[in-house]
Design an enzyme around this catalytic site. Structure first.
Site, PDB file in Angstrom:
ATOM      1  CB  ALA A   1      -0.634   0.057   4.974  1.00  0.00           C
TER       2      ALA A   1
ATOM      3  N   GLY B   1       0.826  -1.207   0.000  1.00  0.00           N
ATOM      4  CA  GLY B   1       0.000   0.000   0.000  1.00  0.00           C
ATOM      5  C   GLY B   1       0.853   1.247   0.000  1.00  0.00           C
ATOM      6  N   GLY B   2       0.567   2.133  -0.941  1.00  0.00           N
ATOM      7  CA  GLY B   2       1.361   3.356  -1.068  1.00  0.00           C
ATOM      8  C   GLY B   2       0.577   4.593  -0.702  1.00  0.00           C
ATOM      9  N   GLY B   3      -0.343   4.444   0.258  1.00  0.00           N
ATOM     10  CA  GLY B   3      -1.092   5.608   0.738  1.00  0.00           C
ATOM     11  C   GLY B   3      -0.364   6.268   1.902  1.00  0.00           C
TER      12      GLY B   3
ATOM     13  CB  ALA C   1      -8.450  12.672  13.627  1.00  0.00           C
TER      14      ALA C   1
ATOM     15  CG  HIS D   1      13.732  36.945   6.637  1.00  0.00           C
ATOM     16  ND1 HIS D   1      13.891  36.027   5.622  1.00  0.00           N
ATOM     17  CD2 HIS D   1      14.990  37.343   7.008  1.00  0.00           C
ATOM     18  CE1 HIS D   1      15.183  35.886   5.367  1.00  0.00           C
ATOM     19  NE2 HIS D   1      15.874  36.668   6.193  1.00  0.00           N
TER      20      HIS D   1
HETATM   21  C1  LIG Z   1      -2.076   4.266  11.483  1.00  0.00           C
HETATM   22  C2  LIG Z   1      -3.059   5.405  11.345  1.00  0.00           C
HETATM   23  C3  LIG Z   1      -2.597   6.706  11.353  1.00  0.00           C
HETATM   24  C4  LIG Z   1      -3.486   7.759  11.236  1.00  0.00           C
HETATM   25  N1  LIG Z   1      -3.004   9.032  11.266  1.00  0.00           N
HETATM   26  C5  LIG Z   1      -3.859  10.071  11.142  1.00  0.00           C
HETATM   27  C6  LIG Z   1      -3.384  11.410  11.212  1.00  0.00           C
HETATM   28  O1  LIG Z   1      -2.201  11.668  11.372  1.00  0.00           O
HETATM   29  N2  LIG Z   1      -4.296  12.421  11.093  1.00  0.00           N
HETATM   30  C7  LIG Z   1      -5.630  12.169  10.902  1.00  0.00           C
HETATM   31  O2  LIG Z   1      -6.401  13.116  10.779  1.00  0.00           O
HETATM   32  N3  LIG Z   1      -6.097  10.907  10.850  1.00  0.00           N
HETATM   33  C8  LIG Z   1      -5.258   9.857  10.974  1.00  0.00           C
HETATM   34  N4  LIG Z   1      -5.745   8.581  10.955  1.00  0.00           N
HETATM   35  C9  LIG Z   1      -7.196   8.390  10.762  1.00  0.00           C
HETATM   36  C10 LIG Z   1      -7.969   8.647  12.069  1.00  0.00           C
HETATM   37  O3  LIG Z   1      -7.470   7.796  13.073  1.00  0.00           O
HETATM   38  C11 LIG Z   1      -9.450   8.399  11.839  1.00  0.00           C
HETATM   39  O4  LIG Z   1      -9.891   9.165  10.738  1.00  0.00           O
HETATM   40  C12 LIG Z   1     -10.258   8.808  13.057  1.00  0.00           C
HETATM   41  O5  LIG Z   1      -9.868   8.065  14.187  1.00  0.00           O
HETATM   42  C13 LIG Z   1     -11.751   8.574  12.785  1.00  0.00           C
HETATM   43  O6  LIG Z   1     -12.468   8.944  13.917  1.00  0.00           O
HETATM   44  P1  LIG Z   1     -13.891   8.283  14.230  1.00  0.00           P
HETATM   45  O7  LIG Z   1     -14.367   8.941  15.478  1.00  0.00           O
HETATM   46  O8  LIG Z   1     -14.751   8.326  13.040  1.00  0.00           O
HETATM   47  O9  LIG Z   1     -13.594   6.729  14.473  1.00  0.00           O
HETATM   48  P2  LIG Z   1     -12.593   5.970  15.433  1.00  0.00           P
HETATM   49  O10 LIG Z   1     -11.499   6.806  15.900  1.00  0.00           O
HETATM   50  O11 LIG Z   1     -12.261   4.699  14.746  1.00  0.00           O
HETATM   51  O12 LIG Z   1     -13.484   5.627  16.709  1.00  0.00           O
HETATM   52  C14 LIG Z   1     -14.593   4.780  16.622  1.00  0.00           C
HETATM   53  C15 LIG Z   1     -14.813   4.159  17.978  1.00  0.00           C
HETATM   54  O13 LIG Z   1     -16.071   3.473  17.982  1.00  0.00           O
HETATM   55  C16 LIG Z   1     -15.952   2.340  18.817  1.00  0.00           C
HETATM   56  N5  LIG Z   1     -17.046   1.419  18.498  1.00  0.00           N
HETATM   57  C17 LIG Z   1     -17.285   0.789  17.313  1.00  0.00           C
HETATM   58  N6  LIG Z   1     -18.421   0.057  17.393  1.00  0.00           N
HETATM   59  C18 LIG Z   1     -18.888   0.225  18.647  1.00  0.00           C
HETATM   60  C19 LIG Z   1     -20.022  -0.288  19.343  1.00  0.00           C
HETATM   61  N7  LIG Z   1     -20.923  -1.088  18.757  1.00  0.00           N
HETATM   62  N8  LIG Z   1     -20.200   0.065  20.642  1.00  0.00           N
HETATM   63  C20 LIG Z   1     -19.316   0.897  21.269  1.00  0.00           C
HETATM   64  N9  LIG Z   1     -18.232   1.411  20.653  1.00  0.00           N
HETATM   65  C21 LIG Z   1     -18.028   1.083  19.369  1.00  0.00           C
HETATM   66  C22 LIG Z   1     -14.560   1.804  18.490  1.00  0.00           C
HETATM   67  O14 LIG Z   1     -14.076   0.985  19.532  1.00  0.00           O
HETATM   68  C23 LIG Z   1     -13.765   3.102  18.315  1.00  0.00           C
HETATM   69  O15 LIG Z   1     -13.110   3.461  19.516  1.00  0.00           O
HETATM   70  C24 LIG Z   1      -4.880   7.509  11.099  1.00  0.00           C
HETATM   71  C25 LIG Z   1      -5.350   6.198  11.105  1.00  0.00           C
HETATM   72  C26 LIG Z   1      -4.456   5.156  11.234  1.00  0.00           C
HETATM   73  C27 LIG Z   1      -4.985   3.739  11.254  1.00  0.00           C
END
Ligand SMILES: Cc1cc2nc3c(=O)[nH]c(=O)nc-3n(C[C@H](O)[C@H](O)[C@H](O)COP(=O)(O)OP(=O)(O)OC[C@H]3O[C@@H](n4cnc5c(N)ncnc54)[C@H](O)[C@@H]3O)c2cc1C
Length: 472
Positions: free
Chosen positions: A273, A185-187, A323, A447
């Site tokens: 990835a 994966g190259g993302g 996020a 600057h």
């Molecule tokens: C390796 C990696 C690096 C990243 N780096 C960045 C970055 O630098 N900057 C950035 O902006 N984004 C980054 N992201 C993406 C970012 O983490 C996500 O976009 C963000 O966390 C999404 O937020 P969310 O609230 O939608 O979901 P999530 O953060 O996934 O949270 C969802 C939550 O819901 C809970 N859940 C699910 N189903 C249930 C249920 N039935 N009952 C109770 N709880 C439940 C889960 O346990 C989880 O804790 C990265 C992702 C990864 C994997």
């Protein structure tokens, strides 16, 4: 179960950056909020995403700089090397401090925080009340926000179930840095891990199906990063697909179909990835009649689904999977539930890559702008002539401003190098206010800073940057 008729009851499922921010906003606006989380508050971002990866990248960058730059800039350091145990400890401590702080934040705002798996058990259409079960407990809600995030998307390739084939979750908690790692994966996630593991001394091979890495990013920016990573020893196999994995004598044997035939490589670990998919498993969302498209919850601009009172935000909804997008969507949903006419605007969404050089962009790329019918004017400025970049040695990058030739408004900005991921906020604000390159030029930049290069790139939209040599 007593109904509190004075306050709107909002139940939020998932406490990632979408869910917990929605909870705090709804509480600020007077709702009685219940936030349900099955793993850890902070979700993917805090626990296995944004934060721990950046802890790794910070140490990786420092180590790399000490090994390659220190002597050149007159700093002598004996034998800089990695202490993986200390790094893992620091990662765990940073995450746990943020998790504890977030829990304190939601509780201090009067949000009821419930640990457990939430299942939507019903809807009383006449009273417009939803019920959500967590184990033996049942919660009633006037409005629901689904914020359940995403999970790694692991293809069905033979051997991807073997030990040693890992996702980003496991890559953040290895017992030791692997001597060799292949990354499928190259993302953005693939590039960040490639940069970190290469700096830690691993032999890194990135296998990408498409002809280039970072397909959604400005192509010039992607090439700069690829070249920098190649200099660090990373090998790229583009236009290539993994066809299978077996266990070999020295780790994993990875079979790859490349543009020039079949190939086998060996690596101790294979990090898959290739992207993430929305997660709504076991939630009971289908029984509510919520519209879905390719696994994603469908919403309108208020983040409300086709079922009135049911909202969805974050990774389970949109393809940005960031996020800061999840958090903004959380605010919009909470505000709309509480009677405000908030809508989502994605125009100013920055996309950031925390490698060295950093890459950040906002708005449209040149290709995107042209495909949408804009007649574009582009101004660029290389960091090779920017004073601050020469001082730090981080001068491989460039700044680029893309403007509409007719309206003169900025359509997009790309930054490669310096603190691009911090500096991009200026460009996002410019886009928000419909600014022109002239507005950036008239804003005086300090600057010596890398931000001066943004202003120079804006001046170069008109070919007028004072620090660009004149072409004869
Ligand atoms: C390796 C990696 C690096 C990243 N780096 C960045 C970055 O630098 N900057 C950035 O902006 N984004 C980054 N992201 C993406 C970012 O983490 C996500 O976009 C963000 O966390 C999404 O937020 P969310 O609230 O939608 O979901 P999530 O953060 O996934 O949270 C969802 C939550 O819901 C809970 N859940 C699910 N189903 C249930 C249920 N039935 N009952 C109770 N709880 C439940 C889960 O346990 C989880 O804790 C990265 C992702 C990864 C994997």
């Amino acid at each position: 179960m007593e109904r509190n008729i004075d306050r709107k009851r909002v139940v939020i499922i998932g406490a990632g950056p979408g869910g917990y921010v929605a909870a705090v906003r709804a509480a600020h606006l007077g709702a009685a909020v219940t936030l349900i989380e099955k793993k850890a508050i902070g979700g993917t971002c805090l626990n296995v995403g944004c934060i721990p990866t950046k802890v790794l990248l910070h140490s990786a960058d420092l180590l790399s700089a000490l090994k390659t730059e220190a002597k050149r800039i007159g700093v002598l350091v004996d034998n800089p090397r990695l202490d993986w145990t200390a790094l893992m400890k620091r990662k765990a401590m940073t995450v746990s401090r943020l998790v504890a702080g977030t829990l304190e934040l939601v509780k201090s705002n009067g949000v009821e925080y419930v640990e457990g798996i939430a299942v939507i058990t019903g809807k009383d259409a006449s009273r417009r009340v939803f019920t959500v079960a967590v184990g033996e407990r049942t919660f009633e809600a006037d409005a629901l926000i689904i914020a359940t995030g995403s999970e790694p998307d692991v293809p069905d390739t033979p051997g991807f179930d073997l030990g040693g084939v890992i996702t980003s979750d496991e890559a953040l908690s290895l017992d030791a840095p692997p001597p060799s790692i292949a990354i499928s994966g190259g993302g953005v996630i693939g590039m960040e891990f490639a940069a970190a593991f290469a700096s830690f001394g691993a032999r890194v091979t990135v296998i990408v199906t498409s002809p280039e890495v970072l397909r959604s990013v400005d192509p010039e920016a992607a090439v700069i990063l690829r070249k920098t990573l190649e200099k660090k020893g990373v090998t790229f196999l583009t236009g290539s697909t993994i066809t299978g994995v077996t266990r070999g004598e020295n780790g994993l044997q990875i079979s790859i179909e490349t543009t020039s035939g079949s190939k086998q490589i060996e690596a101790e670990k294979l990090l898959v990835a290739k992207g993430r998919r929305p997660y709504t498993k076991g939630l009971g969302i289908e029984a509510l009649g919520v519209n879905m498209a390719r696994g994603r919850v469908v919403t309108d601009a208020h983040m409300e689904t086709n079922v009135p009172g049911v909202y969805a935000i974050g990774d389970c909804v949109n393809s940005y999977m960031l996020a800061h997008v999840a958090s903004r969507e959380g605010e919009v949903a909470a505000e709309h539930i509480m009677g405000h006419n908030s809508t989502m605007d994605y125009t100013t969404t920055p996309g950031c890559i925390y490698t060295s050089p950093e890459i950040a962009s906002v708005g449209m790329t040149e290709r995107e702008a042209e495909s949408k019918g804009h007649k574009i004017s582009v101004g660029k400025f290389p960091l090779s002539t920017n004073g601050k970049s020469m001082i730090t040695g981080d001068n491989a990058g460039m700044m680029k401003v893309i403007a509409d030739g007719d309206t003169k408004k900025i359509l997009g900005v790309v930054m490669v190098g310096g603190p691009a991921t911090d500096m991009i906020a200026e460009a996002a604000l410019a886009l928000h206010f419909g600014a022109t390159p002239e507005d950036l030029v008239q804003t005086i930049h300090a600057h010596p800073t890398v931000s001066e290069a943004v202003s120079e790139a804006a001046e170069n939209v008109f070919g007028l940057s004072p620090h660009t040599p004149k072409k004869n």
